[in-house]
Design a protein around this motif. Structure first.
Motif, PDB file in Angstrom:
ATOM      1  N   PRO A 342       0.814  -1.218   0.000  1.00  0.00           N
ATOM      2  CA  PRO A 342       0.000   0.000   0.000  1.00  0.00           C
ATOM      3  C   PRO A 342       0.853   1.277   0.000  1.00  0.00           C
ATOM      4  O   PRO A 342       0.364   2.353  -0.320  1.00  0.00           O
ATOM      5  CB  PRO A 342      -0.810  -0.124   1.291  1.00  0.00           C
ATOM      6  N   HIS A 343       2.135   1.137   0.337  1.00  0.00           N
ATOM      7  CA  HIS A 343       3.003   2.324   0.389  1.00  0.00           C
ATOM      8  C   HIS A 343       3.543   2.703  -0.984  1.00  0.00           C
ATOM      9  O   HIS A 343       3.419   3.835  -1.414  1.00  0.00           O
ATOM     10  CB  HIS A 343       4.176   2.080   1.362  1.00  0.00           C
ATOM     11  N   CYS A 344       4.184   1.702  -1.647  1.00  0.00           N
ATOM     12  CA  CYS A 344       4.827   2.035  -2.913  1.00  0.00           C
ATOM     13  C   CYS A 344       4.116   1.405  -4.114  1.00  0.00           C
ATOM     14  O   CYS A 344       4.467   1.681  -5.253  1.00  0.00           O
ATOM     15  CB  CYS A 344       6.296   1.607  -2.892  1.00  0.00           C
ATOM     16  N   GLY A 345       3.119   0.537  -3.850  1.00  0.00           N
ATOM     17  CA  GLY A 345       2.381  -0.048  -4.952  1.00  0.00           C
ATOM     18  C   GLY A 345       3.063  -1.211  -5.641  1.00  0.00           C
ATOM     19  O   GLY A 345       2.582  -1.708  -6.661  1.00  0.00           O
ATOM     20  N   SER A 359       5.996  -8.203   3.826  1.00  0.00           N
ATOM     21  CA  SER A 359       7.192  -7.380   3.905  1.00  0.00           C
ATOM     22  C   SER A 359       7.571  -6.999   2.484  1.00  0.00           C
ATOM     23  O   SER A 359       7.996  -7.838   1.692  1.00  0.00           O
ATOM     24  CB  SER A 359       8.299  -8.182   4.589  1.00  0.00           C
ATOM     25  N   CYS A 360       7.393  -5.714   2.155  1.00  0.00           N
ATOM     26  CA  CYS A 360       7.596  -5.272   0.772  1.00  0.00           C
ATOM     27  C   CYS A 360       9.070  -5.385   0.380  1.00  0.00           C
ATOM     28  O   CYS A 360       9.942  -4.901   1.113  1.00  0.00           O
ATOM     29  CB  CYS A 360       7.127  -3.831   0.630  1.00  0.00           C
ATOM     30  N   VAL A 361       9.351  -6.025  -0.744  1.00  0.00           N
ATOM     31  CA  VAL A 361      10.738  -6.174  -1.177  1.00  0.00           C
ATOM     32  C   VAL A 361      11.283  -4.868  -1.749  1.00  0.00           C
ATOM     33  O   VAL A 361      12.488  -4.679  -1.846  1.00  0.00           O
ATOM     34  CB  VAL A 361      10.911  -7.315  -2.220  1.00  0.00           C
ATOM     35  N   ALA A 362      10.412  -3.945  -2.106  1.00  0.00           N
ATOM     36  CA  ALA A 362      10.882  -2.680  -2.696  1.00  0.00           C
ATOM     37  C   ALA A 362      11.126  -1.608  -1.630  1.00  0.00           C
ATOM     38  O   ALA A 362      12.172  -0.969  -1.620  1.00  0.00           O
ATOM     39  CB  ALA A 362       9.876  -2.176  -3.724  1.00  0.00           C
ATOM     40  N   CYS A 363      10.179  -1.409  -0.697  1.00  0.00           N
ATOM     41  CA  CYS A 363      10.337  -0.312   0.260  1.00  0.00           C
ATOM     42  C   CYS A 363      10.444  -0.790   1.703  1.00  0.00           C
ATOM     43  O   CYS A 363      10.682   0.011   2.607  1.00  0.00           O
ATOM     44  CB  CYS A 363       9.184   0.695   0.135  1.00  0.00           C
ATOM     45  N   GLY A 364      10.267  -2.070   1.951  1.00  0.00           N
ATOM     46  CA  GLY A 364      10.450  -2.606   3.297  1.00  0.00           C
ATOM     47  C   GLY A 364       9.260  -2.422   4.217  1.00  0.00           C
ATOM     48  O   GLY A 364       9.366  -2.637   5.417  1.00  0.00           O
TER      49      GLY A 364
HETATM   50 ZN   LIG Z   1       6.473  -1.142  -0.762  1.00  0.00          ZN
END
Ligand SMILES: [Zn+2]
Length: 414
Positions: A342-345, A359-364
């Motif tokens: 939801p943060h970086c899409g 756990s988002c691999v792009a923004c953590g």
């Molecule tokens: Zn993210």
């Protein structure tokens, strides 16, 4: 709190009570339900044969079949013992089953087995109640456990045997105020296996589905049934034991489900949920996609067998309970809601290292996976209402594979 009254509306509500028939009454009910099963099978065969013989040009109507009832009673006198209206109601049910099939809502009607679910015995009129009993024409006063006060005009009653007990379902027509639209907090729910319902505000509800020990007990009971000679008294007894066991778990789950859906419906004006029909296409046996373990599939199967989560029932209850208190249920396509950050899409299956962690691999970004899925569903629901109401999720362009499959199946591509 006084709510402004907008208008009145008529709604149908069903009450279900356990019946406690006398021995002679129970004997009549069993005889009638066998006769109705016979009638169903006979008339279904007639419709099927007429359809086949005419290559689909002839469809037998309800009126054609209802006209056969008097001669049928002459040939099979035990059919004549059943209340006439119950016979007609069975023919109407069959007719409806056919319409539902031809309009694509249901599969082809089944023949009913002696050991399976019998058609319900329905009285479309003449039903009365007093404090303890239900009056059913041709059967008389039958004792019932009237656990609730009935409100409204009685429309009909259907009596059914569930394998252990007789129940009556009484449908009433109630005139109620149209509830005022509510502006209470909007939430979304994600339906899962471990946490039955994850709410977007971080709450979790867990249905008391069968435990490990109960699953073991269930397989023991199943094994016992399979080791008995079919038709023996021992077999009947073993089946009954298994049914009592399964029913107890089912009752426990259903009771909890009703309490959860009532709480949610009373406290929220709008709930966004997953469109379960679309979910099946997008996210097959949930959990197996996330963790490709063997136990997940096995457990899912067992859960299903023991009246597991029953998400469709949860959604159905939410829909009607919300509409009764002025709320509404919105359904959205759940595709990728458990994989989108939801943060970086960022959308990626690796965003979920374990079943319940996100756990988002792009923004953590870190969160509980089910709560996050519910938040994404909420966002999707809000996007739908912002677009101006159409609650149908956008149809995806068919891929080349699907298009070719459609062509090979002989269905013209759109
Ligand atoms: Zn993210």
């Amino acid at each position: 709190m006084v709510r402004p009254i907008e208008a009145e509306t008529v709604r149908l509500k069903a009450y279900r009570f356990q019946l406690q028939p006398e021995l002679a009454q129970a004997a009549s009910l069993f005889a009638w339900s066998h006769a109705l099963r016979f009638l169903w099978n006979w008339m279904l065969a007639q419709r099927r044969d007429a359809f086949r013989a005419s290559e689909g040009r002839v469809r037998v109507s309800y009126h054609h079949q209802a006209a056969q009832l008097p001669p049928m009673k002459a040939v099979f006198p035990w059919v004549g013992l059943v209340p006439s209206q119950a016979l007609q109601q069975t023919l109407l049910q069959l007719d409806r089953a056919y319409v539902n099939f031809f309009e694509g809502r249901a599969k082809y009607p089944d023949f009913k087995r002696r050991s399976g679910a019998a058609p319900g015995i329905r009285w479309p009129q003449g039903v009365e109640i007093n404090g303890r009993c239900v009056w059913l024409p041709k059967l008389g006063w039958v004792k019932a456990r009237m656990s609730q006060r009935l409100e409204g005009i009685i429309k009909n009653a259907t009596v059914r045997f569930d394998g252990l007990r007789w129940h009556v379902s009484i449908q009433v027509e109630q005139t109620v105020e149209v509830p005022a639209k509510r502006e209470t907090p909007e939430i979304a729910i994600d339906l899962g296996v471990d946490e039955s319902i994850a709410v977007s505000d971080g709450r979790f509800f867990r249905l008391p589905v069968a435990s490990k020990a109960e699953e073991r007990r269930h397989s023991t009971l199943c094994r016992r049934v399979s080791r008995c000679v079919v038709g023996s008294r021992r077999h009947a007894r073993a089946k009954r034991r298994r049914l009592v066991f399964v029913r107890r778990i089912g009752n426990r789950v259903n009771d909890a489900r009703h309490k959860i859906t009532t709480t949610l419906a009373k406290n929220h004006g709008r709930i966004v949920g997953e469109d379960l029909a679309l979910r099946r296409l997008t996210r097959s046996a949930r959990g197996t996609v996330d963790v490709p373990g063997k136990n997940v599939a096995l457990k899912a199967r067992l859960n299903r067998a023991l009246l597991g989560q029953g998400h469709a029932e949860t959604v159905r209850q939410l829909a009607y309970k919300l509409s009764w208190c002025g709320g509404e249920l919105t359904k959205v396509n759940p595709a990728f809601t458990s994989q989108t950050c939801p943060h970086c899409g960022h959308v990626c299956a690796q965003n979920r290292p374990t079943r319940d962690r996100f756990s988002c691999v792009a923004c953590g970004h870190n969160s509980h996976a089910d709560t996050l899925a519910a938040r994404n569903i909420l966002a999707a629901g809000q996007a739908v209402s912002a677009r101006g109401g159409s609650r149908e999720p956008a149809k995806r362009e068919p891929t080349r594979l699907r298009r070719s499959l459609r062509l090979s199946a002989g269905i013209p591509a759109l």
